[in-house]
Every structure is written in C-alpha cells, then in structure tokens.
Design a protein around this motif. Structure first.
Motif, PDB file in Angstrom:
ATOM      1  N   LEU A 174       0.846  -1.197   0.024  1.00 56.45           N
ATOM      2  CA  LEU A 174       0.194   0.014  -0.020  1.00 56.45           C
ATOM      3  C   LEU A 174       0.800   1.367  -0.021  1.00 56.45           C
ATOM      4  N   SER A 175       1.782   1.434   0.880  1.00 58.74           N
ATOM      5  CA  SER A 175       2.797   2.310   0.576  1.00 58.74           C
ATOM      6  C   SER A 175       3.544   2.754  -0.456  1.00 58.74           C
ATOM      7  N   LEU A 176       3.973   1.455  -1.105  1.00 60.41           N
ATOM      8  CA  LEU A 176       4.611   1.683  -2.694  1.00 60.41           C
ATOM      9  C   LEU A 176       3.506   2.269  -3.428  1.00 60.41           C
ATOM     10  N   ALA A 177       2.299   1.672  -3.337  1.00 57.52           N
ATOM     11  CA  ALA A 177       1.354   2.193  -4.398  1.00 57.52           C
ATOM     12  C   ALA A 177       1.049   3.574  -4.138  1.00 57.52           C
ATOM     13  N   LEU A 178       1.151   3.972  -3.021  1.00 58.74           N
ATOM     14  CA  LEU A 178       0.688   5.387  -2.500  1.00 58.74           C
ATOM     15  C   LEU A 178       1.804   6.382  -3.057  1.00 58.74           C
ATOM     16  N   MET A 179       3.065   5.914  -2.936  1.00 56.41           N
ATOM     17  CA  MET A 179       4.394   6.485  -3.515  1.00 56.41           C
ATOM     18  C   MET A 179       4.151   6.819  -4.979  1.00 56.41           C
ATOM     19  N   TRP A 180       3.696   5.667  -5.653  1.00 59.05           N
ATOM     20  CA  TRP A 180       3.780   5.517  -7.125  1.00 59.05           C
ATOM     21  C   TRP A 180       2.784   6.496  -7.522  1.00 59.05           C
ATOM     22  N   LEU A 181       1.660   6.520  -6.943  1.00 61.38           N
ATOM     23  CA  LEU A 181       0.423   7.439  -7.350  1.00 61.38           C
ATOM     24  C   LEU A 181       0.968   9.051  -7.129  1.00 61.38           C
ATOM     25  N   SER A 182       1.580   9.151  -5.910  1.00 59.42           N
ATOM     26  CA  SER A 182       1.907  10.800  -5.758  1.00 59.42           C
ATOM     27  C   SER A 182       3.047  11.161  -6.551  1.00 59.42           C
ATOM     28  N   PHE A 183       3.919  10.259  -6.865  1.00 58.72           N
ATOM     29  CA  PHE A 183       5.099  10.716  -7.819  1.00 58.72           C
ATOM     30  C   PHE A 183       4.600  10.818  -9.375  1.00 58.72           C
ATOM     31  N   ALA A 184       3.884   9.965  -9.780  1.00 52.73           N
ATOM     32  CA  ALA A 184       3.456  10.147 -10.970  1.00 52.73           C
ATOM     33  C   ALA A 184       2.324  11.169 -11.257  1.00 52.73           C
ATOM     34  N   LEU A 213       6.766  13.286   0.818  1.00 51.63           N
ATOM     35  CA  LEU A 213       5.661  12.362   0.789  1.00 51.63           C
ATOM     36  C   LEU A 213       6.217  10.915   0.982  1.00 51.63           C
ATOM     37  N   SER A 214       7.165  10.528   0.210  1.00 54.19           N
ATOM     38  CA  SER A 214       7.803   9.128   0.281  1.00 54.19           C
ATOM     39  C   SER A 214       8.201   8.948   1.698  1.00 54.19           C
ATOM     40  N   ALA A 215       8.773   9.833   2.341  1.00 53.79           N
ATOM     41  CA  ALA A 215       9.057   9.592   3.746  1.00 53.79           C
ATOM     42  C   ALA A 215       7.888   9.512   4.641  1.00 53.79           C
ATOM     43  N   ILE A 216       6.657  10.264   4.313  1.00 55.12           N
ATOM     44  CA  ILE A 216       5.603  10.080   5.229  1.00 55.12           C
ATOM     45  C   ILE A 216       4.980   8.494   4.933  1.00 55.12           C
ATOM     46  N   PHE A 217       5.174   8.270   3.642  1.00 54.80           N
ATOM     47  CA  PHE A 217       4.446   6.851   3.460  1.00 54.80           C
ATOM     48  C   PHE A 217       5.043   5.909   4.020  1.00 54.80           C
ATOM     49  N   LEU A 218       6.597   6.031   3.978  1.00 50.16           N
ATOM     50  CA  LEU A 218       7.549   4.876   4.567  1.00 50.16           C
ATOM     51  C   LEU A 218       7.264   4.758   6.170  1.00 50.16           C
ATOM     52  N   ARG A 219       7.213   5.992   6.712  1.00 47.17           N
ATOM     53  CA  ARG A 219       7.185   6.038   7.976  1.00 47.17           C
ATOM     54  C   ARG A 219       5.796   5.316   8.774  1.00 47.17           C
ATOM     55  N   ALA A 220       4.745   5.843   7.823  1.00 43.11           N
ATOM     56  CA  ALA A 220       3.473   5.260   8.120  1.00 43.11           C
ATOM     57  C   ALA A 220       3.482   3.529   7.940  1.00 43.11           C
ATOM     58  N   ALA A 221       4.272   3.117   6.988  1.00 42.38           N
ATOM     59  CA  ALA A 221       4.329   1.722   6.894  1.00 42.38           C
ATOM     60  C   ALA A 221       5.112   1.051   7.719  1.00 42.38           C
ATOM     61  N   GLY A 222       6.236   1.766   8.384  1.00 42.83           N
ATOM     62  CA  GLY A 222       7.149   1.285   9.234  1.00 42.83           C
ATOM     63  C   GLY A 222       6.359   1.122  10.801  1.00 42.83           C
ATOM     64  N   ARG A 223       5.378   2.171  11.075  1.00 38.49           N
ATOM     65  CA  ARG A 223       4.825   2.231  12.204  1.00 38.49           C
ATOM     66  C   ARG A 223       3.608   0.968  12.210  1.00 38.49           C
ATOM     67  N   SER A 224       3.181   0.983  11.028  1.00 45.03           N
ATOM     68  CA  SER A 224       2.209  -0.314  10.938  1.00 45.03           C
ATOM     69  C   SER A 224       2.800  -1.621  11.090  1.00 45.03           C
ATOM     70  N   ARG A 225       4.119  -1.710  10.764  1.00 46.26           N
ATOM     71  CA  ARG A 225       4.656  -2.931  10.998  1.00 46.26           C
ATOM     72  C   ARG A 225       5.123  -3.413  12.218  1.00 46.26           C
ATOM     73  N   ASP A 226       5.495  -2.213  13.056  1.00 43.08           N
ATOM     74  CA  ASP A 226       5.808  -2.175  14.479  1.00 43.08           C
ATOM     75  C   ASP A 226       4.617  -2.547  15.364  1.00 43.08           C
ATOM     76  N   ASP A 227       3.412  -1.955  14.947  1.00 42.75           N
ATOM     77  CA  ASP A 227       2.068  -2.275  15.632  1.00 42.75           C
ATOM     78  C   ASP A 227       1.833  -3.801  15.646  1.00 42.75           C
TER      79      ASP A 227
END
Length: 292
Positions: free
Chosen positions: A213-223, A277-291
């Motif tokens: 999901l984080s990769l998809a968000l990064m792709w959509l925002s980049f593109a 935006l990439s940093a935000i998405f990656l940080r959110a994904a990292g927090r989700s994995r930690d949870d």
C-alpha cells in the motif's frame, strides 16, 4: 561457498550497468537543476550571475506558482484517493479470478502501456465538443450539453479521471502482488474462529499488504506530481489556469517564458514534495509493521 556467493552476486552485477546509467542521468539532471536554481540564466546573456535564493523568493511570491501548487495538491489528493480505492478493488477482484488470471492481469495493464500523448488525444475525443461521447451520453440521459474542458471545475475533474485511468493499473499490479503473498491458511484459521469477510479484510488483508500500500501510494503521488504528458495535450493548463499543475507551470516558465532559473526552482520544489511524501508513506508503513 564461493559458488553460492557468485550466484547471489550475479543478478546485482548484471543489473549494475543499467542502474548506474539511469542513476547517472537522473543524478546529473537533479544536480544541474539545483545549480541552475541559484543562478540567473538568460538565453541571450553569456554571464550567469549567482543570485542565491532570489529565484525561490520570486517563485513563492508569484500568484501563478501559488495557483499551480493549490491545483497540484487538489489534483494529486483526488488521484491518490480515487486511484488507491480503484486499484485495491481491482486487485481484490483479480486475486479471486483463478481462470485466465494472467490474461486479465495483462488487460489491466493496457492503460499504463499507452503513451501519455495518445491517452490525452483519446480523452479529448471523449470530452471535447458537442459530438464528444461524454456529451452525447449526457444528452441521451436527458442532461444538457456540457462543455467539459471549457469549465474550470469540470476540466480539473477530467484530467483527474484521465490521470487515474493512466497510472492506477500499475498500482493495481503492486497491490495484487501483495495479495498473492498472503498465506491462505490465515484466512482458514480466521474462518474457524468465526471471522466474517469484513473482519478478514480488516485484520488480515490490509495489515498484510501495508508495505505494498505504501509503494502504491508513493507511485500514485510521484506519477501525479510529475504528470505532464497527459495534461498539456489535453487542456494546456486551461481553461484559464485551472489545470496548470506544477509540472505544466514549470514547462511554461522554462520553454514559453525562457525563465530557466525559476523553472529549475519549480523542479526542486516538486522533488522536495516527492521526497517528503515518500518519507511520510514509508514512516506510516514502518509504524504499521511495528504495531503488528
């Protein structure tokens, strides 16, 4: 032992030339853009005086930049929300298709394989003039004639739909790859515990594909932030400046106004936004994995 190390390193060795060339070209463009943004470059002048942050101060005070930034935020936000929902639904459907899955996967990728200019021409055919297909459908349903690309709000809606159609298929494949890595035994165990479809989706599917999901968000925002080749042929940034996103604004500055320095500053702003935006998405994904 040496053979195993050689086998592991072989893919990286084979990929290195291509990666080095791409990184070199992109790296040169970024470094050159950063340098240009701190100088005053004139087409007919040999001297390029250093002006520091003057180009950025001029840029941020410009009503055109402020308008383009606002349009870009609306355009990218709408694309991310609509594109992610459509991609997720599409991926879930494809994941359930056992028969001819590879065929449907190839069909889903067709919009991404079309060039941006070709896609823009197609969407102009759909929405331009009284003979446009969308206008004919509206008339057949009892509606009035709609000037889609002549109305600022409707034009922004059209380029958003075109952008979603163009870039969402790749996000679909990213999410589909994540769905296919989920162990079916997790769903079987959840069914034994009495979990319903919604509970399995919320507690198994979504947590399992958070990295995708984080990769998809990064792709959509980049593109979306970098989108240019659909918007310029489709609306040219108009009507008025209602669809002039940052990428189009940068093009107009550099190649219409020949203001290369301020155009380079816009490029750096887009780069910073993408990194943030990439940093935000990656940080959110990292927090989700930690949870988890």
């Amino acid at each position: 032992m040496r053979d195993k190390i050689t086998m592991r390193m072989t893919p990286y060795v084979l990929l290195f030339p291509a990666i080095a060339i791409v990184a070199g070209v992109l790296g040169y463009a970024v470094v050159r853009g950063i340098i240009m943004s701190f100088f005053q470059i004139e087409v007919w002048e040999a001297e390029e005086p250093f002006v520091g942050l003057a180009n950025y101060r001029t840029l941020f005070r410009s009503p055109g930049f402020q308008n383009s930034l606002l349009i870009s935020l609306i355009f990218v936000g709408a694309t991310i929300v609509i594109g992610l929902l459509m991609s997720l639904v599409h991926a879930l459907v494809l994941n359930q298709i056992a028969f001819a899955r590879s065929v449907f996967r190839a069909i889903a990728l067709i919009p991404y394989l079309v060039s941006g200019v070709a896609a823009a021409v197609m969407w102009r055919f759909l929405f331009t003039g009284d003979a446009a297909i969308a206008t004919q459908i509206s008339a057949a349903l009892g509606g009035s004639t709609v000037s889609w690309l002549a109305d600022p709000d409707k034009a922004l809606m059209v380029i958003t739909m075109a952008n979603v159609w163009f870039i969402a298929p790749f996000a679909t494949l990213i999410l589909l790859g994540g769905l296919q890595t989920i162990d079916p035994e997790m769903y079987a165990a959840a069914e034994i515990d009495g979990a319903g479809s919604w509970q399995k989706f919320v507690h198994i599917t979504i947590p399992s594909i958070v990295p995708m999901l984080s990769l998809a968000l990064m792709w959509l925002s980049f593109a979306s932030f970098n989108m240019f080749d659909i918007i310029l042929p489709l609306t040219g940034g108009g009507p008025g400046r209602s669809t002039e996103v940052l990428a189009v604004y940068m093009y107009q500055l550099a190649f219409r106004d020949l203001n290369y320095s301020t155009g380079a500053a816009v490029m750096i702003v887009i780069l910073i936004i993408n990194i943030a935006l990439s940093a935000i998405f990656l940080r959110a994904a990292g927090r989700s994995r930690d949870d988890r």
